[in-house]
Design a protein around this motif. Structure first.
Motif, PDB file in Angstrom:
ATOM      1  N   ILE A  46       6.185  19.744  18.045  1.00 38.71           N
ATOM      2  CA  ILE A  46       4.828  19.445  18.523  1.00 38.71           C
ATOM      3  C   ILE A  46       4.309  18.144  17.913  1.00 38.71           C
ATOM      4  O   ILE A  46       3.798  17.289  18.638  1.00 38.71           O
ATOM      5  N   LEU A  47       4.436  17.962  16.618  1.00 40.18           N
ATOM      6  CA  LEU A  47       3.940  16.733  15.986  1.00 40.18           C
ATOM      7  C   LEU A  47       4.694  15.495  16.464  1.00 40.18           C
ATOM      8  O   LEU A  47       4.055  14.530  16.907  1.00 40.18           O
ATOM      9  N   PRO A  48       6.038  15.463  16.419  1.00 38.02           N
ATOM     10  CA  PRO A  48       6.709  14.251  16.912  1.00 38.02           C
ATOM     11  C   PRO A  48       6.465  13.976  18.391  1.00 38.02           C
ATOM     12  O   PRO A  48       6.287  12.822  18.788  1.00 38.02           O
ATOM     13  N   PHE A  49       6.430  15.033  19.217  1.00 36.06           N
ATOM     14  CA  PHE A  49       6.137  14.836  20.638  1.00 36.06           C
ATOM     15  C   PHE A  49       4.720  14.273  20.816  1.00 36.06           C
ATOM     16  O   PHE A  49       4.491  13.397  21.647  1.00 36.06           O
ATOM     17  N   SER A  50       3.770  14.761  20.032  1.00 36.49           N
ATOM     18  CA  SER A  50       2.386  14.288  20.128  1.00 36.49           C
ATOM     19  C   SER A  50       2.287  12.823  19.733  1.00 36.49           C
ATOM     20  O   SER A  50       1.581  12.040  20.383  1.00 36.49           O
ATOM     21  N   LEU A  54       1.182   9.779  22.168  1.00 38.73           N
ATOM     22  CA  LEU A  54       0.120   8.825  21.821  1.00 38.73           C
ATOM     23  C   LEU A  54       0.615   7.388  21.904  1.00 38.73           C
ATOM     24  O   LEU A  54      -0.101   6.507  22.394  1.00 38.73           O
ATOM     25  N   LEU A  55       1.807   7.143  21.419  1.00 37.64           N
ATOM     26  CA  LEU A  55       2.372   5.793  21.474  1.00 37.64           C
ATOM     27  C   LEU A  55       2.546   5.339  22.916  1.00 37.64           C
ATOM     28  O   LEU A  55       2.163   4.219  23.286  1.00 37.64           O
ATOM     29  N   LEU A  56       3.091   6.208  23.758  1.00 38.26           N
ATOM     30  CA  LEU A  56       3.275   5.860  25.172  1.00 38.26           C
ATOM     31  C   LEU A  56       1.940   5.713  25.893  1.00 38.26           C
ATOM     32  O   LEU A  56       1.755   4.798  26.699  1.00 38.26           O
ATOM     33  N   LEU A  57       1.002   6.600  25.598  1.00 39.54           N
ATOM     34  CA  LEU A  57      -0.333   6.540  26.197  1.00 39.54           C
ATOM     35  C   LEU A  57      -0.995   5.209  25.856  1.00 39.54           C
ATOM     36  O   LEU A  57      -1.498   4.502  26.730  1.00 39.54           O
ATOM     37  N   ILE A 108      -1.421  10.720  32.382  1.00 48.28           N
ATOM     38  CA  ILE A 108      -0.401  11.566  32.993  1.00 48.28           C
ATOM     39  C   ILE A 108       1.010  10.978  32.909  1.00 48.28           C
ATOM     40  O   ILE A 108       1.984  11.710  32.808  1.00 48.28           O
ATOM     41  N   THR A 109       1.132   9.653  32.925  1.00 46.98           N
ATOM     42  CA  THR A 109       2.443   9.017  32.946  1.00 46.98           C
ATOM     43  C   THR A 109       3.344   9.415  31.771  1.00 46.98           C
ATOM     44  O   THR A 109       4.530   9.690  31.988  1.00 46.98           O
ATOM     45  N   PRO A 110       2.841   9.477  30.529  1.00 46.63           N
ATOM     46  CA  PRO A 110       3.740   9.877  29.431  1.00 46.63           C
ATOM     47  C   PRO A 110       4.324  11.277  29.587  1.00 46.63           C
ATOM     48  O   PRO A 110       5.373  11.574  29.006  1.00 46.63           O
ATOM     49  N   ILE A 124      -5.766  15.838  22.561  1.00 48.56           N
ATOM     50  CA  ILE A 124      -5.575  14.381  22.507  1.00 48.56           C
ATOM     51  C   ILE A 124      -6.466  13.692  23.528  1.00 48.56           C
ATOM     52  O   ILE A 124      -7.115  12.687  23.225  1.00 48.56           O
ATOM     53  N   ASN A 125      -6.528  14.220  24.736  1.00 50.16           N
ATOM     54  CA  ASN A 125      -7.299  13.551  25.778  1.00 50.16           C
ATOM     55  C   ASN A 125      -8.806  13.734  25.622  1.00 50.16           C
ATOM     56  O   ASN A 125      -9.575  12.847  25.984  1.00 50.16           O
TER      57      ASN A 125
END
Length: 168
Positions: A46-50, A54-57, A108-110, A124-125
């Motif tokens: 969950i943490l690494p995916f989050s 965030l980086l991709l967003l 939505i893209t990430p 996050i959103n």
């Protein structure tokens, strides 16, 4: 002047429809990698995916926003977001339908790449919405770290519009 702001705000709904449809598909499991069960992936992810989300967003938003400041898209659409002075939190969502759809695509893209646990996606959103309010608050507040966007940098960004190379 207030009627124009209201008109632009009313375009917020049609501009969000494509994103809402994709988010609906994401929650149905037919688009992207949003997951509803805590144990669909190892909870340690969950943490690494989050962080990756965030980086991709943020990267996606930066490039979309930079694109919006090109001469064509700025005059066609994005100038509505920049033309009201002084800045206020309502301007966070003063976008026409096309501009709104572009800006919200970063949410939505990430999900096409990163598996996201739905409650974390929401959190996050929601935080991102409040971050937008802070940036448009016109407080002039400066963050202690140069790499973080803040109200002061965003005030400068809005001051110069299309000729601005500060894509904060």
């Amino acid at each position: 002047k207030d009627e124009k702001v209201l008109y632009i705000l009313m375009q917020w709904i049609p501009g969000n429809i494509p994103i809402y449809l994709l988010m609906n598909r994401a929650f149905q499991g037919t688009f992207g990698k949003l997951y509803l069960s805590f144990y669909d992936y190892n909870p340690a992810y969950i943490l690494p995916f989050s962080l990756l989300y965030l980086l991709l967003l943020d990267t996606h938003f930066y490039w979309i926003h930079r694109f919006q400041h090109g001469p064509y898209l700025y005059q066609m659409s994005h100038h509505h977001h920049h033309k009201h002075r002084p800045l206020n939190i309502i301007q966070t969502r003063v976008l026409d339908a096309f501009d709104n759809m572009l800006e919200n695509s970063f949410i939505i893209t990430p999900l096409l790449i990163v598996p996201m646990y739905a409650p974390v996606f929401y959190l996050i959103n929601i935080c991102n919405i409040f971050w937008g309010f802070y940036l448009h608050s016109n407080t002039g507040h400066k963050m202690p770290y140069w790499f973080l966007n803040d109200s002061n940098k965003h005030n400068i960004h809005h001051k110069y519009g299309v000729n601005n190379y500060n894509y904060s």
